[in-house]
Write an enzyme that holds these catalytic residues in place. Sequence first.
Site, mmCIF file in Angstrom:
data_model
loop_
_atom_site.group_PDB
_atom_site.id
_atom_site.type_symbol
_atom_site.label_atom_id
_atom_site.label_comp_id
_atom_site.label_asym_id
_atom_site.label_seq_id
_atom_site.Cartn_x
_atom_site.Cartn_y
_atom_site.Cartn_z
ATOM 1 C CG HIS A 42 0.597 -2.728 -16.501
ATOM 2 N ND1 HIS A 42 1.348 -1.584 -16.373
ATOM 3 C CD2 HIS A 42 0.060 -2.958 -15.277
ATOM 4 C CE1 HIS A 42 1.264 -1.139 -15.131
ATOM 5 N NE2 HIS A 42 0.491 -1.949 -14.447
ATOM 6 N NE ARG A 62 -3.658 -2.755 -13.017
ATOM 7 C CZ ARG A 62 -2.552 -2.457 -12.327
ATOM 8 N NH1 ARG A 62 -2.361 -1.232 -11.882
ATOM 9 N NH2 ARG A 62 -1.648 -3.376 -12.074
ATOM 10 C CG ASP A 64 0.560 0.452 -5.907
ATOM 11 O OD1 ASP A 64 0.049 1.575 -6.077
ATOM 12 O OD2 ASP A 64 1.348 -0.069 -6.727
ATOM 13 C CD GLU A 79 3.727 2.621 -4.074
ATOM 14 O OE1 GLU A 79 3.867 2.372 -5.282
ATOM 15 O OE2 GLU A 79 4.314 1.974 -3.178
ATOM 16 C CD GLU A 137 3.758 3.059 -10.467
ATOM 17 O OE1 GLU A 137 3.242 2.422 -11.396
ATOM 18 O OE2 GLU A 137 3.539 2.798 -9.262
ATOM 19 C CG HIS A 166 7.349 1.689 -10.417
ATOM 20 N ND1 HIS A 166 7.215 1.494 -11.778
ATOM 21 C CD2 HIS A 166 6.406 0.915 -9.838
ATOM 22 C CE1 HIS A 166 6.233 0.649 -12.014
ATOM 23 N NE2 HIS A 166 5.720 0.282 -10.853
ATOM 24 C CD GLU A 186 7.757 -1.695 -6.676
ATOM 25 O OE1 GLU A 186 6.563 -2.013 -6.605
ATOM 26 O OE2 GLU A 186 8.146 -0.637 -7.226
#
Length: 405
Positions: free
Chosen positions: A33, A59, A226, A252, A280, A329, A349
Amino acid sequence: MENIMTLPKIKQVRAWFTGGATAEKGAGGGDYHDQGANHWIDDHIATPMSKYREYEQSRQSFGINVLGTLIVEVEAENGQTGFAVSTAGEMGCFIVEKHLNRFIEGKCVSDIKLIHDQMLNATLYYSGSGGLVMNTISCVDLALWDLFGKVVGLPVYKLLGGAVRDEIQFYATDARPDLAKEMGFIGGKMPTHWGPHDGDAGIHKDAAMVADMREKCGEDFWLMLDCWMSQDVNYATKLAHACAPYNLKWIEECLPPQQYEGYRELKRNAPAGMMVTSGEHHGTLQSFRTLSETGIDIMQPDVGWCGGLTTLVEIAAIAKSRGQLVVPHGSSVYSHHAVITFTNTPFSEFLMTSPDCSTMRPQFDPILLNEPVPVNGRIHKSVLDKPGFGVELNRDCNLKRPYSH
């Protein structure tokens, strides 16, 4: 009598960090992130903080990238090293260097389960149900598996019993499933952008996004949503039904981790044929057992957050016993070596970390060297045929070791 290989003991464990609130921003690495400006992963994505308007657009505005990357390296007496990365930053360094080191140093490189159990039990009084402490334990566990593989000269997946398929096929998590289809992925998972505080208008907007991508991608390409813990049961149920006409494959992580009754209700009320998935942000084996009991279709642990590879193998067994899939995840090589050995992981994924989703970029770039990426949506098992996890630490990154022992 045949000679048995003598394994070395662990000489030292060391912990570095990069990125996060006390270092340079946009470092990427284990804290994926922690990206620069104008990145899809930070663009008005629904979160539990979205109900506060000042934290809705980004975020990073509420601090999703404050931890940074933790790097743990373990060195054997013969000089060989193993390492791993996760999300725990400077605080994880303290836990490794000032607490967990006593359970690691002096042990045989094969004593992974013993070290794992001691770390878990020694931190119970401050670990809660996961989070930062479990991320740190996970990172140590992965580093130990990497070292063990390098000492015996085998890839981690062979230490787990070997591959059950020749290749791993991937879906992509990003904002552009249409581009993912062009790259050969089997599906695309998009973040939702709206939540319960937006009411029915939010449902209509996210459903319209799914409808638009269905038109662009065709009928056979998987589409998923998601929701990143941002919804309640009623909102999630209404969104699932609004997206059902567009053949949404699954919805999800609609709810926060501990809302087990909510997940049970959501699964019961979801449209027929649409899967409900989560996991996750669950951080203990016990939480995954309870999550499995809700009847969801896919459990999605993060190997860097759930207790490491040692715990991930146990979670996969829980899921298998109930006929559930386990699709971790996205965690790059740390997932690849596990899922190619799981019979209940038919796909995996890949988290796109290029800013506009248009190019292939290794998930933990730039901290790992030789990190593989899917080719036409797939990674063949031969790509994993290197000792340990098959990657090296990029020591040109701005690594900081704030503690020692």
